[in-house]
Each structure stands twice: as structure tokens, then as C-alpha cells.
Design an enzyme around this catalytic site. Structure first.
Site, mmCIF file in Angstrom:
data_model
loop_
_atom_site.group_PDB
_atom_site.id
_atom_site.type_symbol
_atom_site.label_atom_id
_atom_site.label_comp_id
_atom_site.label_asym_id
_atom_site.label_seq_id
_atom_site.Cartn_x
_atom_site.Cartn_y
_atom_site.Cartn_z
ATOM 1 N N LYS A 81 0.717 -1.189 -0.107
ATOM 2 C CA LYS A 81 -0.008 -0.059 -0.119
ATOM 3 C C LYS A 81 0.834 1.207 0.004
ATOM 4 O O LYS A 81 1.828 1.428 0.904
ATOM 5 C CB LYS A 81 -1.070 0.022 1.014
ATOM 6 C CG LYS A 81 -1.648 1.152 1.552
ATOM 7 C CD LYS A 81 -1.607 1.614 3.135
ATOM 8 C CE LYS A 81 -0.150 2.064 3.475
ATOM 9 N NZ LYS A 81 -0.080 2.724 4.727
ATOM 10 N N PRO A 130 9.143 -5.745 3.811
ATOM 11 C CA PRO A 130 9.687 -5.604 5.020
ATOM 12 C C PRO A 130 8.364 -5.261 5.980
ATOM 13 O O PRO A 130 7.286 -4.575 5.682
ATOM 14 C CB PRO A 130 10.465 -4.346 4.973
ATOM 15 C CG PRO A 130 10.241 -3.628 3.538
ATOM 16 C CD PRO A 130 9.463 -4.713 2.702
ATOM 17 N N SER A 144 6.457 -1.158 8.275
ATOM 18 C CA SER A 144 7.355 -0.057 7.410
ATOM 19 C C SER A 144 6.728 0.968 6.503
ATOM 20 O O SER A 144 7.251 1.438 5.747
ATOM 21 C CB SER A 144 8.290 -1.030 6.507
ATOM 22 O OG SER A 144 7.844 -1.624 5.534
ATOM 23 N N ALA A 164 -2.293 -5.860 4.254
ATOM 24 C CA ALA A 164 -2.694 -6.318 3.111
ATOM 25 C C ALA A 164 -2.645 -7.873 2.981
ATOM 26 O O ALA A 164 -3.592 -8.480 2.665
ATOM 27 C CB ALA A 164 -1.423 -5.941 2.038
ATOM 28 N N ASP A 208 -5.663 0.345 8.178
ATOM 29 C CA ASP A 208 -5.271 0.199 6.849
ATOM 30 C C ASP A 208 -5.891 -1.026 6.121
ATOM 31 O O ASP A 208 -5.592 -1.134 5.068
ATOM 32 C CB ASP A 208 -3.752 0.119 6.796
ATOM 33 C CG ASP A 208 -2.747 1.555 6.465
ATOM 34 O OD1 ASP A 208 -3.888 2.398 6.256
ATOM 35 O OD2 ASP A 208 -1.846 1.682 6.689
#
Ligand code: C5P
Length: 284
Positions: free
Chosen positions: A7, A88, A91, A98, A130
């Protein structure tokens, strides 16, 4: 195999702190073509196996967002989930979110639950700010704490390079160090006619979390300078960092930039990908 792309907050403006302790946000969010990969198979109970370059040391237990997503679907069915962790962790590119969103989609399908996008986004919102935006992986206008989403017309499919210098910047610490806020008063963006149009628009925006993150981890400034020096049309940090991105005019300059970054900084991670447009979504 189901993909869980990174994202990218193409910009991220921060508003006032809300009663729930979270800041109101406004962000233009898009996704990359490549990212983590998940596989879903029928099984007894819910089990998770993790491999991939960033898989070492990750918990595959009840605290993993993939396992939480499976439980949140409220089914008695079982599944064997495999995660190949290419991005990673923690981050600023929503890898965990996701993975969580992809699990909601994947198990909804494997278990034949028939939940629609809105229902999956609602479950996702209870798992992380998110997660809802990651359900469709399409370019979206994100507001509130992340739960108010508006679909946008397709974006130009620009080559993108993601770079992470291997330092962690805790999200709470970055928000606590905020100094300058752009606020959340921007109207919906126009339809972009091409790359130049998108870049011109983005140059009038910012990631408000970039300045505080750079103070906490000055190497972020080095990363941004390096990306800009490799000819990026725009170099910016995503989310609360520390991953930064560069948007490039073509795939060759993006690949050359990533190679130069790896050659100069062997401990930095760099990934070349492409921004996904609405029509090209890989999250089904
Ligand atoms: O979303 P996450 O739990 O990672 O956020 C960590 C911290 O960052 C929160 O506890 C809050 O202090 C801060 N934050 C915020 N506004 C947001 C997101 C996070 O103030 N929209």
C-alpha cells in the site's frame, strides 16, 4: 496464489486528533503490482506457515493478523494458509494489513461465505486502520482513520521503486512528533490525464509524517535524497515510514535506480514494481 500488494500513500495529510486518540487523515492510496503472496487450502483448524525474505522471526500464532482475519470471519471451517513475506514488516507500506485483507478475501472465497466488499471492509476495520483500503487494492481516497473510502478513476500505471533502509520507526512515536499538519480539507482529486498531471498534483501535497519520521530516523532523509538523485519524478515516504518510494517515468530508469541503490547500500531493501490502476487490480 493470491497477491497482497504494498500500500502506497501517494500523499498523507494529517488533521486534528479525534476523541478516540487517532488523528483524522486524508490520503491518496494506491497499490503496487508485487508484494507478499498467500496461498489458501482447506485444512483442519486454521494454521499458518511463513516463508520468504522477511518471514524470519514473524509470529504465526493467534496475534498474527492473518490468523485474526480467519477468526474474524466467524466460520467453523479450517484452512492452511501459507504466507511468503516479501515486504519488510512494520514499514509504512501496509504489508500486515494487506496480508490481513487478502486473507479475508481468500477465505471468504475458499469457504464460500459470500461476503461482499463492504462486509469484508467492515470486518477489516476492526482489525486495523489500513485493512479496509487493502480489500480491493484499487486507488482510493482515504479519510477518517482509514475507514472512509472513495473509489477513484484509474491512475497512470507508473513504475515505482520502494526503498527501506532497515530501520523501524514506531507509528505512535511519529504521530507524537508531528509539527506541521496540512489538515484534511482537500476536495476529491480530479481525473488525471497522465503521469505529468498526477505528479504535478502530488507535488502540491505532502506526507505530513515524513518530517517527524526523518527526525526520529535521519537515514530516511538519505533514502529520499538518493531516490531523487536517481531521477525520480517524485520521492516521498509512505505511511509512517520508514519505506520511501520513487515514481519514475519508465521501467528502465526505475530498474537502474534500484540497482544503484542496492550497489551503494547493500543493507537497504529495494523493490521495483508498478502502480496498479483501477482496471488492473489483482485483488479479486
Ligand atoms: O494504527 P496503529 O495502531 O499502528 O497506530 C499506532 C499509534 O499511532 C496510535 O496509538 C496513535 O497514537 C497513532 N495514530 C494516530 N492517528 C492515526 C493512526 C495512528 O494518532 N490515524
Amino acid at each position: 496464489m493470491a497477491r497482497a500488494p504494498a500500500k502506497i500513500n501517494l500523499f498523507l495529510h494529517v488533521g486534528d486528533k479525534r476523541a478516540d486518540g487517532f488523528h483524522a487523515l486524508q490520503s491518496l492510496v494506491a497499490f503496487t503490482e508485487t508484494g507478499d503472496e498467500l496461498q489458501f487450502a482447506a485444512g483442519e483448524g486454521v494454521s499458518l506457515a511463513i516463508d520468504g525474505p522477511f518471514g524470519a522471526g514473524l509470529s504465526a500464532g493467534a496475534d498474527n493478523l492473518i490468523v485474526k482475519a480467519a477468526r474474524a470471519l466467524g466460520s467453523e471451517r479450517g484452512a492452511r494458509v501459507t504466507l511468503t513475506k516479501n515486504l519488510p514488516v512494520a514499514s509504512g507500506i501496509g504489508g500486515g494489513s494487506a496480508d490481513c485483507a487478502t486473507t479475508l478475501r481468500g477465505l471468504n472465497s475458499l469457504w464460500g461465505l459470500g461476503r461482499d466488499v463492504a462486509a469484508l471492509q467492515k470486518i477489516g476495520a476492526s482489525l486495523g486502520s489500513d485493512v479496509p483500503v487493502c480489500i480491493t487494492c484499487r486507488p482510493q481516497w482515504m479519510e477518517g482513520r482509514g475507514e472512509i473510502l472513495t473509489e477513484l478513476p484509474p491512475l497512470p500505471e507508473l513504475p515505482i521503486v520502494l526503498v527501506n533502509p532497515g530501520v523501524g520507526v514506531p507509528t505512535g512515536k511519529v504521530f507524537a512528533a508531528l509539527t506541521t499538519l496540512r489538515g484534511v480539507g482537500l476536495p476529491l482529486p480530479p481525473k488525471f490525464s497522465g503521469a505529468a498531471d498526477l505528479i504535478a498534483y502530488l507535488k502540491d501535497t505532502s506526507n505530513d509524517l515524513e518530517a517527524p519520521a526523518r527526525i526520529i530516523a535521519p537515514v530516511i532523509g538519505e533514502v529520499l535524497d538518493f531516490i531523487a538523485g536517481e531521477g525520480a519524478l517524485l520521492a516521498r515516504m509512505s505511511g509512517s515510514g520508514a519505506t520511501c518510494f520513487g515514481l519514475f517515468a519508465n521501467a528502465d530508469t526505475a530498474a537502474r535506480a534500484a540497482a544503484a541503490i542496492r550497489a551503494a547500500h547493500s543493507s537497504w531493501w529495494a523493490m521495483v514494481s508498478r502502480l496498479l490502476s483501477a482496471s488492473g487490480t489483482i485483488c479479486k
